[in-house]
Design an enzyme around this catalytic site. Structure first.
Site, mmCIF file in Angstrom:
data_model
loop_
_atom_site.group_PDB
_atom_site.id
_atom_site.type_symbol
_atom_site.label_atom_id
_atom_site.label_comp_id
_atom_site.label_asym_id
_atom_site.label_seq_id
_atom_site.Cartn_x
_atom_site.Cartn_y
_atom_site.Cartn_z
ATOM 1 N N HIS A 1 -0.138 -0.173 -3.022
ATOM 2 C CA HIS A 1 -0.014 -1.550 -3.517
ATOM 3 C C HIS A 1 -1.284 -2.363 -3.291
ATOM 4 O O HIS A 1 -1.437 -3.443 -3.872
ATOM 5 C CB HIS A 1 1.219 -2.244 -2.919
ATOM 6 C CG HIS A 1 1.052 -2.742 -1.521
ATOM 7 N ND1 HIS A 1 1.520 -2.081 -0.414
ATOM 8 C CD2 HIS A 1 0.478 -3.881 -1.046
ATOM 9 C CE1 HIS A 1 1.259 -2.769 0.679
ATOM 10 N NE2 HIS A 1 0.623 -3.873 0.324
ATOM 11 N N ASP B 1 4.057 4.675 -1.261
ATOM 12 C CA ASP B 1 3.040 3.617 -1.170
ATOM 13 C C ASP B 1 1.819 4.157 -0.433
ATOM 14 O O ASP B 1 1.567 3.846 0.737
ATOM 15 C CB ASP B 1 3.629 2.406 -0.441
ATOM 16 C CG ASP B 1 2.730 1.176 -0.536
ATOM 17 O OD1 ASP B 1 1.766 1.201 -1.325
ATOM 18 O OD2 ASP B 1 2.999 0.194 0.187
ATOM 19 N N SER C 1 -1.965 -5.046 5.010
ATOM 20 C CA SER C 1 -1.496 -3.920 4.202
ATOM 21 C C SER C 1 -2.559 -2.828 4.095
ATOM 22 O O SER C 1 -3.760 -3.114 4.025
ATOM 23 C CB SER C 1 -1.143 -4.402 2.791
ATOM 24 O OG SER C 1 0.018 -5.179 2.794
#
Length: 280
Positions: free
Chosen positions: A89, A134, A231
């Site tokens: 992502h 992911d 992230s």
């Protein structure tokens, strides 16, 4: 000694879960907005990480922003001299020219070196809604002399996944989940206990959203967590005195809330895919 803080923050739960609606990662676009506004940032709590423990950690930068502090929007880690592991992502919808990788810096003060990207390898099974698969690999245009982190292989997974194992998370993300101006200039870390997937999937936690290719970690009472801007970064543990990579910072609800544990891509489930991606 652990300090209670939110390491990698979110603007709100809705922003953390809005990847489907946006063509580019919200963290990536937020970096450009911060640069336009030249916001004054205030660090709220936290503890600075020991740089010697995270030499393999890198910052992903929005290449259109000339200041590395404002440009940083995600993290990654070297798994070979030319390959950086991150979350899918963080790079979905972006071209190689839109991102650069900052290496050799624990503080976003202009130190370190930026390296161009040769190729982005996104897992073809990535699901932006569920965050399944992911994971992505960034292949660099130049080699580095930085020793990579050792990642947990599928065959050794049983040595890791036990409840309450200490998981180390690190990043430059928000330190206050309700303030987009709480971005950290220095790399920060926290230690959080691993939770079982059964605990993560209870109705008062993530309500069956944590898949087998994920794991979660955090305190039942909240407080320590990862957040927006962290992230793609590492979730490591210590085995025989050595740091091992167990996961990639993936998703969560509003950071640091009770029972809303941080969720991580379980790297050991992707050994074959990683070897193929690195070889491209």
């Amino acid at each position: 000694m652990r300090t209670k803080f939110t390491l990698f923050g979110a603007l709100a739960a809705a922003l953390l879960l809005c990847h489907v609606a946006l063509a580019k990662p919200p963290e990536f676009e937020l970096a450009a907005k911060r640069w336009m506004n030249k916001a004054e940032f205030k660090i709220v709590g936290g503890q600075d990480a020991d740089p010697s423990m995270y030499r393999w950690q890198v910052a992903l930068l929005n290449a259109s922003v000339p200041n590395v502090f404002y440009a940083q929007y995600c993290s990654g880690m070297f798994i070979t001299a030319t390959a950086v592991l991150t979350a899918a992502h963080c790079v979905e919808g972006l071209s190689e020219k839109e991102i650069s990788v900052l290496v050799g810096a624990s503080t976003l003060d202009g130190t370190g070196k930026t390296i161009d990207i040769r190729k982005i390898v996104l897992h073809d099974g990535y699901n932006s809604s569920s965050k399944e698969n992911d994971i992505a690999v960034i292949l660099l245009a130049a080699s580095t002399a930085i020793d990579p982190v050792t990642w947990l292989d599928t065959n050794h997974e049983d040595k890791l996944f036990s409840e309450n194992l200490d998981i180390y998370v690190s990043g430059w993300g928000l330190t206050d989940p309700f303030s987009s101006n709480s971005k950290s200039k220095s790399l920060k870390d926290a230690v959080v206990p691993m939770q079982t997937n059964d605990t993560c999937n209870r109705s008062d936690a993530h309500n069956k959203r944590v898949l087998e290719s994920m794991f979660c970690a955090g305190l039942h009472v909240g407080g320590e967590d990862t957040c927006l801007g962290d992230s793609g970064g590492p979730a490591t543990y210590v085995a025989d005195g050595k740091r091992m990579l167990a996961g990639i910072v993936s998703w969560g609800a509003v950071c640091g809330l009770p029972k809303k544990y941080g969720v991580y891509t379980r790297v050991s489930r992707f050994s074959d895919w990683l070897r193929e991606a690195i070889s491209r």
